[in-house]
Structure formats: structure tokens, C-alpha cells
Motif scaffolding. Structure first.
Motif, PDB file in Angstrom:
ATOM      1  N   GLN A  19     -54.884   2.574  -6.727  1.00  0.00           N
ATOM      2  CA  GLN A  19     -55.703   3.778  -6.824  1.00  0.00           C
ATOM      3  C   GLN A  19     -54.926   4.932  -6.194  1.00  0.00           C
ATOM      4  N   ILE A  20     -54.777   6.012  -6.951  1.00  0.00           N
ATOM      5  CA  ILE A  20     -53.991   7.161  -6.500  1.00  0.00           C
ATOM      6  C   ILE A  20     -54.916   8.329  -6.200  1.00  0.00           C
ATOM      7  N   LYS A  21     -54.878   8.801  -4.948  1.00  0.00           N
ATOM      8  CA  LYS A  21     -55.688   9.950  -4.552  1.00  0.00           C
ATOM      9  C   LYS A  21     -54.852  11.098  -4.001  1.00  0.00           C
ATOM     10  N   ASN A  22     -53.691  10.763  -3.451  1.00  0.00           N
ATOM     11  CA  ASN A  22     -52.869  11.795  -2.827  1.00  0.00           C
ATOM     12  C   ASN A  22     -51.399  11.390  -2.894  1.00  0.00           C
ATOM     13  N   ASP A  25     -50.431   7.945  -1.474  1.00  0.00           N
ATOM     14  CA  ASP A  25     -50.696   6.824  -2.365  1.00  0.00           C
ATOM     15  C   ASP A  25     -49.555   6.655  -3.367  1.00  0.00           C
ATOM     16  N   ILE A  26     -49.055   7.780  -3.865  1.00  0.00           N
ATOM     17  CA  ILE A  26     -47.934   7.729  -4.807  1.00  0.00           C
ATOM     18  C   ILE A  26     -46.714   7.099  -4.142  1.00  0.00           C
ATOM     19  N   GLN A  27     -46.441   7.496  -2.909  1.00  0.00           N
ATOM     20  CA  GLN A  27     -45.299   6.950  -2.187  1.00  0.00           C
ATOM     21  C   GLN A  27     -45.473   5.455  -1.919  1.00  0.00           C
ATOM     22  N   ASN A  28     -46.705   5.039  -1.609  1.00  0.00           N
ATOM     23  CA  ASN A  28     -46.963   3.614  -1.358  1.00  0.00           C
ATOM     24  C   ASN A  28     -46.716   2.779  -2.609  1.00  0.00           C
TER      25      ASN A  28
END
Length: 203
Positions: A19-22, A25-28
Motif C-alpha cells: 500500500q502506497i501513501k507517501n 512507502d515508495i522507498q520501502n
């Protein structure tokens, strides 16, 4: 091979679900991809990069515009291919979470098989139809149905139309209506069979 997100493995396929919120999250997600690539290289099981794709199920511009994961290669980096729909274990999943594309493909395949059977068999008795239809034709219209069972009338009618036309192959039943043809052959509507499958799956 520690990853932060849900990882699904089946045979030679792997799926990372996040789940991408910020931006964090993209980096994770990118960190997880890097870990997977490193693990594959360590065990000499390199990914087939051309089959590595990204599907974004979202209407948020932030996710759509900013999420573009990459995979490291010996000769540089590879941007995963963004896809709007993908066939997974025989079921076509679309980014809008609707099943019209899967239904369309299932109908096309069933019609192709029906055409082949029509060219092969010139006479269709009820017994012949029941054997050929349930063995070679209907499975294409029902595979994985508990997953994609349509709720829109358009898809329901599209599937039923195929069976409606197929039952007319039985010469002795051509002049009967669809309901009567089903009763004489001893089968039910596809919609009823899908509901039955849902009940069995739930049980």
C-alpha cells in the motif's frame, strides 16, 4: 530475505503487494525489490526482467505518477513495465478491479472451441452435446468463477449468450426455447452454476 511487505510465491512466480501513501512507502517497496534481486543473484536465480511488471490499483495521482520501481541488472537498471491488466493463474486481473476483460477473453476462447467442435461433429444428439460441452467448452467459461463471478448484467448476459447459442447445436432441440433446451439436456444456466460454486466455496 527480509521484506517489509506481503510477498506471494507460487511455482516460479512472485508477487510483492504494498500500500502506497507517501514517499517513504515508495522507498520501502524499492528496498524490498532490491532485497529480492540480491537474494536471486546470491542463489543464481536471476529474474526474467521482461516479465517483471507493476500494476497500480489507485486513482490517486501521487501513486500513479510517482511509483516507478526499478531493478538492478549487471548492465544497469531496469524499470518495471506498468500494466493495466495481467493474467494470473488463468484469471485476468485489471487495475480497475472489474472483470469485463476476463469475461471477454473467456467468451472468446469458448467461442473458438465451439467453432472447432462444430467443424468436427456434423450431428449433435443430446448425449453427444452433454459430453462435448461439459468436457471441452464449459470449463473455459467457469474457470476460477468464485474469484470473478460478475455482478453486472452485461457480463452475465455475455456469458449466458454463449451457452444459449451452443444449445442450438442439438438438432432435435432447435425449435425449443432456451429454458426448455436446458431442461431436456439436463444442465442449468451458467449464472446458476456460478452461484452454486460460490456456495460450495463458502462452505
Amino acid at each position: 530475505m527480509p521484506v517489509k511487505h506481503l510477498l506471494k510465491l507460487f511455482a516460479d512466480e512472485s508477487k510483492l503487494i504494498a500500500q502506497i501513501k507517501n514517499k517513504l512507502d515508495i522507498q520501502n517497496v524499492q528496498d524490498d525489490i532490491d532485497s529480492l534481486v540480491d537474494w536471486a543473484k546470491e542463489w543464481r536465480m536471476a529474474f526474467n526482467y521482461e516479465k517483471c511488471k507493476t500494476m497500480i490499483i489507485s486513482k490517486r495521482e501521487f501513486t500513479t505518477n510517482n511509483f516507478n520501481p526499478v531493478m538492478s541488472k549487471d548492465d544497469g537498471t531496469f524499470h518495471t513495465i506498468k500494466t493495466k491488466s495481467e493474467r494470473d493463474l488463468g484469471v485476468t486481473l485489471s487495475e480497475d478491479l472489474k472483470w469485463n476483460e476476463h469475461v471477454r477473453k473467456a467468451v472468446a476462447k469458448a467461442n473458438s472451441v465451439l467453432g472447432m467442435l462444430k467443424r468436427t461433429f456434423t450431428f449433435w444428439s443430446i448425449e453427444t452435446f452433454e459430453i462435448l460441452y461439459t468436457t471441452y467448452f464449459r470449463p473455459h467459461l467457469e474457470y476460477g468463477a468464485p474469484v470473478w463471478n460478475p455482478y453486472r448484467r452485461k457480463e452475465i448476459n455475455l456469458l449466458e449468450k454463449v451457452q444459449r447459442r451452443a444449445t442450438k447445436l442439438v438438432q432435435s432441440l432447435k425449435n425449443f426455447d432456451y429454458k426448455t433446451r436446458l431442461e431436456k439436456i439436463g444442465i442449468t444456466t451458467l449464472n446458476k452454476r456460478r452461484h452454486r460454486g460460490d456456495l460450495i466455496q463458502f462452505f
